[in-house]
Design an enzyme around this catalytic site. Sequence first.
Site, short mmCIF file in Angstrom:
data_model
loop_
_atom_site.label_atom_id
_atom_site.label_comp_id
_atom_site.label_asym_id
_atom_site.label_seq_id
_atom_site.Cartn_x
_atom_site.Cartn_y
_atom_site.Cartn_z
CB CYS A 89 7.61 40.75 -5.47
SG CYS A 89 5.82 39.48 -5.60
CG HIS A 150 7.99 43.86 -2.21
ND1 HIS A 150 7.92 42.74 -2.67
CD2 HIS A 150 8.60 43.75 -0.71
CE1 HIS A 150 7.78 41.70 -1.57
NE2 HIS A 150 8.46 42.33 -0.53
#
Length: 588
Positions: A89, A150
């Site tokens: 990610c 993130h």
Amino acid sequence: MGPTSQSGRAKLPAREFLAVLVTVSCLLRTCELKAANEFKPNILLIMADDLGIGDLGCYGNDTLRTPNVDRLAQEGVRLTQHLAAAPLCTPSRASFLTGRHALRSGMEASNGYRALQWNAGSGGLPENETTFARVLQQQGYATGLIGKWHQGVNCESRTDHCHHPLNHGFDYFFGMPFTLVNDCLPGRSPELDAATRARLRHYTQMMALGVLTLAAGKACGLFFISWKAVLGAASLLFLFFVSWYASFGFARRWNCILMRNHEVTEQPMVLERAASLLLNEAVSYIERNKHGPFLLVVSLLHVHVPLVTTKEFLGKSQHGLYGDNVEEMDWLVGEILNAVEEHGLKNKTLTYFTSDHGGHLEARDEHSQLGGWNGIYRGGKGMGGWEGGIRVPGIFRWPGVLPAGRVVHEPTSLMDVFPTVVQLGGGQVPQDRVMDGHSLMPLLQGDVEHSAHEFLFHYCGKYLHAARWHEKESGRLWKVHYITPRFHPQGAGACYGQSVCPCSGEGVTHHDPPLLFDLSRDPSEARPLSPSSEPLYHAVVAGVGQAVEAHRETLSPVPPQFSLGNIVWKPWLQPCCGTFPLCSCSQE
């Protein structure tokens, strides 16, 4: 008087008539180009989380229902060799946002942690990196991010927000600064740094047993030590326990939060209503900015574990909870597309759909598979070289500009989104740094036959695991693997028993000579070539090797964002609503 026609009107000589025609055509073309340059489309970028390329109907799945994403492909251009720049990610999204390999900004790991672990860590996307949002903001776009970020939050204080979306070109943010993990759902097995937590818990139990033994021995007169020493040992045990439990024991409260711009609005977040909140925010953003131009990035929480799915979709698919979550994701995409169309923006909007990397093969429970399907491609999430970890959906729709139903089989990258949207927004790609992406517009429109990428490089952490060479003259697509993960148990297709496969150490195999595949004939990477089976073996390996060396010369040292000092939880950086450490609120 010159010659006249039968009607008495003067005729131009053929040569002069042709010159006038050419001049008028050029003027018309100039006006068209000027009008095109002055028109800035809305840009809607939708990114799923952990979605496998094989989970979508338009990429060959005939058992999951994804009609909205499939319709997007029918009305636009579908890429079959669209590649994430990283298989996890945080680094993948950093590359997507900047158009550069993540290690150029320090967003790849040298060892250990390969993604950000805490909202209260100090690592994240550096302030000196330029995102496409920042460029478009400077061009007059409204820029919004809804969903997962993130990429870090703070550097030195709880409110400096140095890594926050609003410090990277977005003027509106609503969503999750971290990412979904099992810790976010009460009752689920801990996921965040599970191995370390298990060790710390074991050490605590052993130390507690030791203290109890000391106390019992002292009480029975077996040990000649003072009660003060026993109390001191117990105090040290308590401090040890508190020091690690303060972070890990409150992982849900510290990481699973919602923010609107700079303010924490829900801590901890209620996962069951997160999808509807994000959808409402996306629809509202389109409504507020319908007069445009706007850039909206919808970064979905689907289909990452713990796969929280509303009751309307539970049990409706043929593939358990994961399938239910995929079909709910498709419904969310459809609702966002409907909002675009209801406001008459369909023909004014470039819409893009993708996933940050391949499906998570190791995500399983005792009942079923909880991760995605990567189709015919080998490997999955966390694997930097195998296709299953990096080949992702890539769909672009812009009616009237991009041909409907077009399929492109050329290698492209998530890093290409940066120069593509910057070009459409009237901005300039930064000239003061190495850029790895290329504008996709000529390829999408059919103006060129081949991708601008001749070579692409595939990293796992900071380690180059593989590289591909698109030999355009012959049409062959070579893939060279220098490092591959060791699957286990033997004969499996993933690293079961671990969260993801490692990038280095004892968990990988170094290949010398390297493995060579011809993806144009063997996309599943099932049949490695050898000098005896492929006459061009040595020439291809040598050619790719030269490209790798040239690529490495473009790399420069940068501060590592995933160092231990940047990764660990720091209480003074923890986003918090209310009074720390009793952070709690529910404004949503």
